[in-house]
Write an enzyme that holds these catalytic residues in place. Structure first.
Site, short mmCIF file in Angstrom:
data_model
loop_
_atom_site.label_atom_id
_atom_site.label_comp_id
_atom_site.label_asym_id
_atom_site.label_seq_id
_atom_site.Cartn_x
_atom_site.Cartn_y
_atom_site.Cartn_z
N GLY A 8 -14.22 0.03 29.70
CA GLY A 8 -13.59 1.34 29.51
C GLY A 8 -14.26 2.12 28.38
O GLY A 8 -13.63 2.89 27.66
N GLN A 12 -11.22 7.58 25.97
CA GLN A 12 -10.96 8.23 24.67
C GLN A 12 -11.27 7.27 23.53
O GLN A 12 -12.07 7.59 22.64
CB GLN A 12 -9.48 8.65 24.59
CG GLN A 12 -9.11 9.27 23.26
CD GLN A 12 -7.62 9.26 22.98
OE1 GLN A 12 -6.87 8.38 23.43
NE2 GLN A 12 -7.17 10.25 22.22
N LEU A 13 -10.70 6.09 23.55
CA LEU A 13 -10.93 5.14 22.44
C LEU A 13 -12.28 4.45 22.60
O LEU A 13 -13.02 4.28 21.63
CB LEU A 13 -9.80 4.10 22.42
CG LEU A 13 -9.87 3.04 21.33
CD1 LEU A 13 -9.80 3.67 19.94
CD2 LEU A 13 -8.75 2.02 21.50
N ASP A 49 -16.87 -2.44 37.34
CA ASP A 49 -15.47 -2.36 37.76
C ASP A 49 -14.84 -3.70 37.38
O ASP A 49 -15.17 -4.73 37.99
CB ASP A 49 -15.40 -2.13 39.29
CG ASP A 49 -13.96 -2.15 39.79
OD1 ASP A 49 -13.75 -1.77 40.95
OD2 ASP A 49 -13.06 -2.57 39.01
N TYR A 139 3.11 1.17 32.87
CA TYR A 139 2.08 0.96 31.84
C TYR A 139 2.64 0.05 30.74
O TYR A 139 2.03 -0.94 30.35
CB TYR A 139 1.68 2.31 31.27
CG TYR A 139 0.85 2.30 30.01
CD1 TYR A 139 1.43 2.64 28.79
CD2 TYR A 139 -0.50 2.01 30.04
CE1 TYR A 139 0.68 2.66 27.63
CE2 TYR A 139 -1.26 2.03 28.88
CZ TYR A 139 -0.67 2.37 27.68
OH TYR A 139 -1.42 2.39 26.52
N ILE A 169 -2.98 7.97 20.29
CA ILE A 169 -4.27 8.12 19.61
C ILE A 169 -4.77 9.56 19.77
O ILE A 169 -4.83 10.09 20.89
CB ILE A 169 -5.30 7.13 20.17
CG1 ILE A 169 -4.84 5.69 19.89
CG2 ILE A 169 -6.68 7.38 19.55
CD1 ILE A 169 -5.75 4.62 20.49
C1 VAH Z 1 -0.09 6.94 26.43
N1 VAH Z 1 -1.76 7.39 24.71
O1 VAH Z 1 0.47 7.98 26.11
C2 VAH Z 1 -1.08 6.33 25.43
C3 VAH Z 1 -0.33 5.46 24.43
C4 VAH Z 1 1.61 5.29 22.86
C5 VAH Z 1 0.98 6.04 23.98
O2 VAH Z 1 -0.18 4.18 24.90
O3 VAH Z 1 0.08 6.37 27.49
#
Ligand code: VAH
Length: 316
Positions: A8, A12-13, A49, A139, A169
């Site tokens: 990845g 962003q990170l 991948d 998530y 972040i």
């Molecule tokens: C999100 N930027 O918003 C991520 C993060 C704490 C939020 O895990 O899904």
């Protein structure tokens, strides 16, 4: 010498972390990877991948990888559009990283967890390290599962997996990527471009956040810490700062007094309302000396300075 794989790496990170790793270890010792080749990238890059176990095994074996930062995942808001696909991708990729690391002798693995592991049933102020984890997003569910699998592989196979529960972040190097906290990235772009901002969260929605340089430094400091010092093998709470949309607007207006913002909460409000407002990161401070460097106004200054430079170069 370390040989470090970042999955990845175009995210962003990932993009900022890869550069910091190249600076510390030398570009030739860092292998960046992502689904698509990133034309602007400088260094060693492999298209990968991570759902493909054999492809991952080949890269880890060929480069004799000693450490993996596994950043590939689908974030909270975007993930809600396809819950089962999000679960499948977030989990299968991590299982592949764990298994390949175990089988090929990777020494240390970094797994990014998130404050999204918390749900509405815990204290939202100064949320403790050991809390009941009942997330409302897939998530968050995948991150709770990931934390427990990290702990399992550490205890069963002695695999040195380390993890941080990142707050939102904020960085200037990429556009918002489907996170519930990404309003706080987009808002700076709009302010610098002189455009009004339509916020998808209520003005008073306070969330834990961190400036990307602090997030990258935390990850690298954790990965350098002596294993014997680490008492947490699920994931460490980590805090940078906490702010609400109205607070970040106040900070931005110090540079753009006429900046206009409207508030039109959408489905992401329910996600944000289920997360902590501030985090107790005392364990990270005790075990490996964590200390943030950026507060809201310092971050605003850096964000605005860098985005002004970027948009002036784009316009020029
Ligand atoms: C999100 N930027 O918003 C991520 C993060 C704490 C939020 O895990 O899904």
């Amino acid at each position: 010498m370390e040989r470090i794989l970042v999955t990845g790496a175009s995210g962003q990170l990932g993009a900022v972390l890869t550069k910091a790793l190249q600076l510390k270890f030398g570009a030739e010792h860092v292998i960046a990877s992502d689904l698509q080749f990133n034309k602007s990238f400088k260094g060693v890059f492999e298209t990968l991948d991570v759902t493909n176990l054999e492809a991952l095994k080949t890269i880890v074996g060929t480069y004799k990888v000693t450490r993996i930062y596994h950043l590939a995942a689908i974030l909270s808001a975007k993930g809600e559009a396809t819950p089962l696909k999000t679960w499948e991708i977030n989990m299968s990729t991590f299982f592949n990283v764990l298994e390949v690391s175990r089988l090929l002798g990777v020494e240390r693995v970094f797994f990014p967890s998130s404050i999204a592991v918390f749900g509405p049933n815990v204290s939202r102020m100064n949320t403790p390290q050991s809390s009941n984890l009942s997330p409302l997003t897939v998530y968050g569910v995948s991150k709770v599962a990931g934390e427990n699998w990290a702990n399992y592989y550490f205890n069963k196979y002695d695999l040195d997996v380390r993890s941080i529960r990142y707050p939102g972040i904020i960085g200037h190097q990429s556009l918002p990527g489907g996170g519930t906290t990404d309003y706080a990235v987009d808002i700076y772009h709009k302010a610098v471009k002189g455009e009004p901002f339509d916020c998808f969260l209520k003005a008073s929605t306070r969330l834990p956040m961190i400036y990307i340089d602090d997030a990258v430094r935390a990850s690298m400091e954790l990965m350098e810490a002596p294993s014997k010092n680490l008492s947490v093998r699920t994931a460490y709470n980590l805090a940078g700062m906490s702010f609400s949309p109205e607070e970040i607007v106040r900070s931005i207006k110090k540079s753009y007094p006429n900046f206009e913002v409207t508030y039109r909460p959408d489905f992401r409000q329910k996600i944000a309302d289920s997360w902590p407002m501030s985090i107790d990161d005392s364990k990270a401070r005790e075990d490996w000396g964590w200390k943030p460097k950026y507060d809201l106004d310092t971050m605003s200054q850096v964000m605005i300075d860098n985005l002004k430079r970027y948009y002036n170069s784009v316009i020029a």
